[in-house]
Scaffold this motif. Structure first.
Motif, PDB file in Angstrom:
ATOM      1  N   THR A 253       0.844  -1.196   0.000  1.00 44.70           N
ATOM      2  CA  THR A 253       0.000   0.000   0.000  1.00 44.70           C
ATOM      3  C   THR A 253       0.877   1.242   0.000  1.00 44.70           C
ATOM      4  O   THR A 253       1.268   1.722   1.053  1.00 44.70           O
ATOM      5  CB  THR A 253      -0.917   0.020   1.245  1.00 44.70           C
ATOM      6  N   PRO A 254       1.217   1.733  -1.194  1.00 41.32           N
ATOM      7  CA  PRO A 254       2.074   2.922  -1.236  1.00 41.32           C
ATOM      8  C   PRO A 254       1.364   4.112  -0.579  1.00 41.32           C
ATOM      9  O   PRO A 254       0.166   4.312  -0.805  1.00 41.32           O
ATOM     10  CB  PRO A 254       2.261   3.169  -2.736  1.00 41.32           C
TER      11      PRO A 254
ATOM     12  N   ALA B 298       0.033   4.916 -14.013  1.00 35.04           N
ATOM     13  CA  ALA B 298      -0.740   3.754 -14.481  1.00 35.04           C
ATOM     14  C   ALA B 298      -0.173   2.401 -14.079  1.00 35.04           C
ATOM     15  O   ALA B 298      -0.555   1.386 -14.652  1.00 35.04           O
ATOM     16  CB  ALA B 298      -0.868   3.826 -16.008  1.00 35.04           C
ATOM     17  N   GLY B 299       0.734   2.347 -13.114  1.00 37.33           N
ATOM     18  CA  GLY B 299       1.233   1.053 -12.647  1.00 37.33           C
ATOM     19  C   GLY B 299       0.131   0.256 -11.966  1.00 37.33           C
ATOM     20  O   GLY B 299      -0.824   0.831 -11.433  1.00 37.33           O
ATOM     21  N   SER B 300       0.271  -1.073 -11.966  1.00 36.07           N
ATOM     22  CA  SER B 300      -0.822  -1.913 -11.460  1.00 36.07           C
ATOM     23  C   SER B 300      -0.948  -1.879  -9.936  1.00 36.07           C
ATOM     24  O   SER B 300      -2.044  -2.064  -9.411  1.00 36.07           O
ATOM     25  CB  SER B 300      -0.644  -3.354 -11.941  1.00 36.07           C
ATOM     26  N   THR B 301       0.163  -1.629  -9.212  1.00 40.12           N
ATOM     27  CA  THR B 301       0.045  -1.515  -7.749  1.00 40.12           C
ATOM     28  C   THR B 301       0.602  -0.211  -7.197  1.00 40.12           C
ATOM     29  O   THR B 301       0.312   0.148  -6.065  1.00 40.12           O
ATOM     30  CB  THR B 301       0.757  -2.691  -7.024  1.00 40.12           C
ATOM     31  N   VAL B 302       1.414   0.510  -7.986  1.00 37.92           N
ATOM     32  CA  VAL B 302       1.948   1.788  -7.494  1.00 37.92           C
ATOM     33  C   VAL B 302       1.270   2.981  -8.175  1.00 37.92           C
ATOM     34  O   VAL B 302       1.550   4.135  -7.842  1.00 37.92           O
ATOM     35  CB  VAL B 302       3.485   1.891  -7.683  1.00 37.92           C
ATOM     36  N   GLY B 303       0.366   2.703  -9.133  1.00 28.90           N
ATOM     37  CA  GLY B 303      -0.231   3.780  -9.914  1.00 28.90           C
ATOM     38  C   GLY B 303      -1.723   3.962  -9.681  1.00 28.90           C
ATOM     39  O   GLY B 303      -2.372   3.143  -9.026  1.00 28.90           O
ATOM     40  N   VAL B 304      -2.252   5.027 -10.247  1.00 30.41           N
ATOM     41  CA  VAL B 304      -3.659   5.395 -10.041  1.00 30.41           C
ATOM     42  C   VAL B 304      -4.575   4.708 -11.067  1.00 30.41           C
ATOM     43  O   VAL B 304      -5.588   4.115 -10.699  1.00 30.41           O
ATOM     44  CB  VAL B 304      -3.827   6.930 -10.125  1.00 30.41           C
TER      45      VAL B 304
ATOM     46  N   ILE C  20       8.769   8.584  -2.817  1.00 28.10           N
ATOM     47  CA  ILE C  20       7.706   7.902  -3.567  1.00 28.10           C
ATOM     48  C   ILE C  20       8.292   6.681  -4.271  1.00 28.10           C
ATOM     49  O   ILE C  20       9.240   6.797  -5.047  1.00 28.10           O
ATOM     50  CB  ILE C  20       7.103   8.852  -4.631  1.00 28.10           C
ATOM     51  N   THR C  21       7.688   5.533  -4.029  1.00 29.28           N
ATOM     52  CA  THR C  21       8.157   4.287  -4.652  1.00 29.28           C
ATOM     53  C   THR C  21       7.424   4.040  -5.963  1.00 29.28           C
ATOM     54  O   THR C  21       6.205   4.125  -6.028  1.00 29.28           O
ATOM     55  CB  THR C  21       7.895   3.091  -3.713  1.00 29.28           C
ATOM     56  N   SER C  22       8.211   3.724  -7.000  1.00 25.53           N
ATOM     57  CA  SER C  22       7.587   3.353  -8.273  1.00 25.53           C
ATOM     58  C   SER C  22       8.546   2.485  -9.087  1.00 25.53           C
ATOM     59  O   SER C  22       9.683   2.208  -8.665  1.00 25.53           O
ATOM     60  CB  SER C  22       7.182   4.607  -9.056  1.00 25.53           C
ATOM     61  N   SER C  23       8.084   2.083 -10.245  1.00 24.61           N
ATOM     62  CA  SER C  23       8.854   1.213 -11.134  1.00 24.61           C
ATOM     63  C   SER C  23      10.153   1.877 -11.579  1.00 24.61           C
ATOM     64  O   SER C  23      10.228   3.106 -11.723  1.00 24.61           O
ATOM     65  CB  SER C  23       7.997   0.868 -12.353  1.00 24.61           C
ATOM     66  N   TRP C  24      11.168   1.048 -11.854  1.00 29.36           N
ATOM     67  CA  TRP C  24      12.469   1.565 -12.287  1.00 29.36           C
ATOM     68  C   TRP C  24      12.916   0.836 -13.534  1.00 29.36           C
ATOM     69  O   TRP C  24      12.405  -0.251 -13.847  1.00 29.36           O
ATOM     70  CB  TRP C  24      13.481   1.423 -11.133  1.00 29.36           C
TER      71      TRP C  24
END
Ligand SMILES: [Ca+2]
Ligand SMILES: [Ca+2]
Length: 494
Positions: free
Chosen positions: A30-31, A112-118, A251-255
């Motif tokens: 849960t970011p 638009a990420g599947s778990t880190v995005g809106v 903020i955590t997101s894809s890299w």
């Protein structure tokens, strides 16, 4: 704090709005950035659900360093758009529009990420304008935005995120010009407010492009305790704030380094794509709304009064995901208005405008000569072309279009000059550019209709040529996505 500043060959600085970066962070369930924006006040409740909307069917153009399409956050939802640095030959990467810097992949994950995005099911279109060192220039951004305008299908809702910017004085107005035409074209544009100057001191966002564009959504950054971030630019050009992280919490997101890589960043670069994702949810729910309605609703729905340390002149509004229906408005304006000549007639065609959320009832096309209306056509909602006959040879007219729905008349288009009315004789050789006229900067392509029955033949390889009656040809013009203009001479056969 690591401040990244990029310089273009032309010595124009295009700055991705990122203030800190650290790699290797594990993905979180849960970011906090998602947890925060679906509730009004702190403390966080551990719930980051965005409800039933996912942004499915809506494209979000990420204008950045590219996007790692194979990242697990994207589930195959990344479309490779234009890759300007590779086209320029400066930094070829494979696959096209992938990411060799990381910033764009991080930003795309938040939108638009599947778990880190809106918007967890939106389509991401990767529009690469910055190379592997994060360098880019204004001309490349302009080129990319023109590509977006041609790529976007008129009448379909879409969103564009720009987590970068440039000082207005560094030819930023060239970017602003393109941004306005994208908004008119039906794209909700979301931009980062910026992270201050080279010393890290925030300044007025009205002095950067495209943050200064009033009709764009300009997003400042807040931290995990709802403090306005120390680095965030401020002022009346900021529309609202969204989580961008601070020294306490990033903020955590894809890299970009692998399909399972994550990192933590902070900046208005991170705040902006959260708003872009929200815009995609609203666009999915009401896809025919006009862009300004969506943008206005996002600002109006921002939570007032929870932010701390709001700079004077900045709005006290924090992004709040509220998916209530947006009230309808009058229609928008028609786009891609094309005029073509056919003997002593003019054919005017256009793309339907956004209907404002209430079905179009009619469109009025007025034909003007020397500023006076000489003819007027009222057509139903599904008609997108009209013919005006009996016109004077050699004269250039103007057209104005206005659409209507149950709420009333929308704004009229500006007066659009037509091609000169021209009779075409048998055997005449004529440049196709003289027969039809489309919007500036758009590619036009020709093809021959199967119904031409060899009455009209093309000398080169242009468009749709429809037989009207023996010896006389009508030209149909259509904009083709992403094609290079093909404007050649054609011969009207005997
Ligand atoms: Ca929550
Ligand atoms: Ca604005």
């Amino acid at each position: 704090m690591k401040k990244v500043r990029y310089f273009a060959a032309a010595c124009v600085a295009l700055v991705p709005f990122l203030v800190t970066h650290a790699s290797g962070a594990a993905p979180v369930v849960t970011p906090w950035h998602l947890d925060r924006i679906n509730q009004v006040s702190l403390p966080l409740d551990g719930n980051s659900s965005m409800g039933n909307l996912t942004g499915a069917g809506i494209s979000i153009y990420i204008v950045d360093t590219g996007v790692l399409a194979s990242h697990e956050q994207f589930g195959g939802r990344v479309v490779a758009g234009i890759d300007v640095p590779t086209e320029n030959g400066s930094a070829p990467i494979v696959p096209v529009a992938s990411d060799c810097d990381g910033h764009g992949t991080h930003v795309a994950g938040l939108a638009a990420g599947s778990t880190v995005g809106v918007a967890t099911q939106a389509t991401i279109v990767s529009v690469r304008v910055l190379d592997c060192s994060g360098d880019g220039d204004v001309a490349d951004v302009v080129k990319a935005l023109q590509w977006v305008r041609a790529h976007h299908r008129s009448g379909t809702a879409a969103v564009l995120n720009l987590s970068l910017g440039v000082d207005l004085g560094d030819d930023g107005t060239a970017i602003d010009h393109e941004i306005l035409s994208l908004i008119d074209e039906g794209i909700v544009v979301v931009v980062a407010a910026g992270n201050g100057d080279a010393s890290g001191n925030p300044f007025n966002a009205c002095s950067i492009a495209p943050g200064d564009v009033a009709r764009a959504l300009t997003v400042g950054a807040s931290g995990s305790s709802d403090m306005v971030a120390y680095y965030s630019n401020y002022g009346s050009c900021v529309d609202l704030y969204a989580p961008g992280g601070d020294r306490l919490r990033s903020i955590t997101s894809s890299w970009f380094t692998s399909p399972t890589a994550y990192d933590i960043d902070a900046g208005t670069s991170m705040a902006s794509p959260l708003v872009a994702g929200y815009a995609a949810l609203l666009a999915q729910q009401q896809p025919t709304l006009c862009t300004d309605s969506i943008a206005n609703a996002i600002v109006e729905r921002g939570t007032q009064g929870v932010l701390l340390n709001v700079p004077a002149g900045s709005p006290s509004k924090l992004l709040n995901i509220n998916t209530a229906a947006i009230p309808p408005t009058v229609p928008g304006i028609a786009s891609n208005v094309i005029t073509s000549t056919d003997g002593n007639s003019l054919i005017v065609s256009w793309d339907k405008p956004c209907d404002g959320g209430s079905p179009l009832t009619k469109t009025t096309v007025s034909l003007l000569l020397n500023g006076k209306v000489v003819k007027r056509a009222n057509v139903d909602a599904n008609t997108t072309a009209v013919r005006f006959s009996g016109l004077s040879n050699g004269r250039t007219y103007q057209v104005v279009l206005k659409s209507e729905n149950a709420l009333g008349q929308g704004i009229a288009t500006s007066r659009i000059s037509t091609v000169p009315v021209r009779s075409i004789r048998r055997g005449q050789l004529i440049r196709t550019t003289l027969l039809a006229k489309g919007p500036e900067n758009l590619s036009l392509k020709w093809s021959v209709s199967s119904s031409s029955k060899r009455v009209c033949t093309l000398k080169m390889s242009p468009t749709r040529l429809v037989t009207l009656r023996t010896g006389i040809c009508r030209i149909g013009l259509r904009q083709i996505d992403g094609e290079v203009p093909v404007l050649r001479s054609l011969r009207i056969a005997p």
